[in-house]
Write an enzyme that holds these catalytic residues in place. Structure first.
Site, PDB file in Angstrom:
ATOM      1  N   THR A 121      48.301  39.243  41.793  1.00 62.41           N
ATOM      2  CA  THR A 121      47.548  39.320  40.561  1.00 62.41           C
ATOM      3  C   THR A 121      46.312  38.410  40.631  1.00 62.41           C
ATOM      4  O   THR A 121      46.307  37.426  41.378  1.00 62.41           O
ATOM      5  CB  THR A 121      48.419  38.875  39.359  1.00 62.41           C
ATOM      6  OG1 THR A 121      48.867  37.516  39.569  1.00 62.41           O
ATOM      7  CG2 THR A 121      49.632  39.770  39.197  1.00 62.41           C
ATOM      8  N   VAL A 124      46.850  34.655  39.963  1.00 62.48           N
ATOM      9  CA  VAL A 124      47.610  33.845  40.921  1.00 62.48           C
ATOM     10  C   VAL A 124      47.121  34.119  42.345  1.00 62.48           C
ATOM     11  O   VAL A 124      46.570  33.239  43.011  1.00 62.48           O
ATOM     12  CB  VAL A 124      49.133  34.110  40.819  1.00 62.48           C
ATOM     13  CG1 VAL A 124      49.884  33.327  41.889  1.00 62.48           C
ATOM     14  CG2 VAL A 124      49.641  33.724  39.438  1.00 62.48           C
ATOM     15  N   CYS A 125      47.294  35.341  42.801  1.00 64.38           N
ATOM     16  CA  CYS A 125      47.075  35.657  44.214  1.00 64.38           C
ATOM     17  C   CYS A 125      45.603  35.744  44.602  1.00 64.38           C
ATOM     18  O   CYS A 125      45.274  35.629  45.779  1.00 64.38           O
ATOM     19  CB  CYS A 125      47.775  36.968  44.564  1.00 64.38           C
ATOM     20  SG  CYS A 125      49.542  36.940  44.208  1.00 64.38           S
ATOM     21  N   THR A 126      44.719  35.953  43.614  1.00 60.76           N
ATOM     22  CA  THR A 126      43.290  36.030  43.918  1.00 60.76           C
ATOM     23  C   THR A 126      42.601  34.685  43.736  1.00 60.76           C
ATOM     24  O   THR A 126      41.728  34.321  44.522  1.00 60.76           O
ATOM     25  CB  THR A 126      42.610  37.089  43.026  1.00 60.76           C
ATOM     26  OG1 THR A 126      43.327  38.316  43.113  1.00 60.76           O
ATOM     27  CG2 THR A 126      41.177  37.348  43.482  1.00 60.76           C
TER      28      THR A 126
END
Length: 202
Positions: A121, A124-126
């Protein structure tokens, strides 16, 4: 910022200086997104992968804990980029992809200075790989509509944080048009066909 870094940052994103990083486009994780429709996010992410392959832009794929709720990467990525899918970096719980040596090494191996990032997401992940890439001196474009967050509020906050840190926030259409540069060139012809697939069908 050194003169060399400033010059690099001022250079436009081109197929010759860019790498495409698609982070955690996994069926489970994408199902947690509420800020954008699943099918739209998926279509945009696949369009980025297709463009990378069409323009010979290095494509790095990564996933996190595929055997858990996050699930496998989109199967369509294996169809579009089979070699990159097979070589994907499978992280085990590492939140910031750049903290995984295999991912960091894969990005370095592209030899490209400019990084195009889309992830799931966004909140979070980006965010964290983006902050790391910017701190390392890479110009970064975030393709915000090829990812998303559980809520619109979370997505807006994540996008603002990345923007404030120095990333350029863009959309799939904008990014692909920038890479095409001129619709009458061979690259432009390749990209316009990918863009046409994203248009609403009557």
């Amino acid at each position: 910022m050194t003169a060399q870094t400033a010059q690099t940052a001022a250079e436009p994103f081109t197929p010759e200086n860019s790498a495409m990083l698609l982070i955690d486009h996994q069926v489970g994780t994408m199902g947690w997104v509420g800020s954008i429709a699943f099918d739209e996010m998926k279509a945009n992410a696949l369009a980025l992968a297709k463009a990378a392959k069409a323009l010979d832009i290095p494509l790095v794929l990564t996933s996190s804990m595929e055997e858990y709720a996050q699930g496998p990467l989109l199967s369509e990525l294996a169809e579009t980029a089979p070699a990159e899918f097979a070589a994907r970096v499978q992280r085990q719980g590492v939140v910031n992809a750049f903290d995984d040596k295999n991912f960091a090494d894969a990005v370095t191996a592209t030899g490209r200075t400019h990084l195009i990032i889309a992830g799931v997401t966004n909140d979070v992940c980006t965010v964290y790989p983006t902050l790391t890439a910017l701190a390392d001196g890479h110009p970064v474009q975030i393709v915000a509509d090829a990812g998303g967050s559980p809520t619109k509020t979370a997505d807006d906050i994540a996008v603002r944080r990345m923007d404030k840190a120095g990333a350029t926030i863009t959309s799939t259409n904008q990014l692909l048009a920038e890479l095409a540069h001129n619709w009458t060139t061979p690259n432009g012809s390749k990209i316009i066909n990918i863009l046409m697939e994203l248009l609403p069908q009557s």
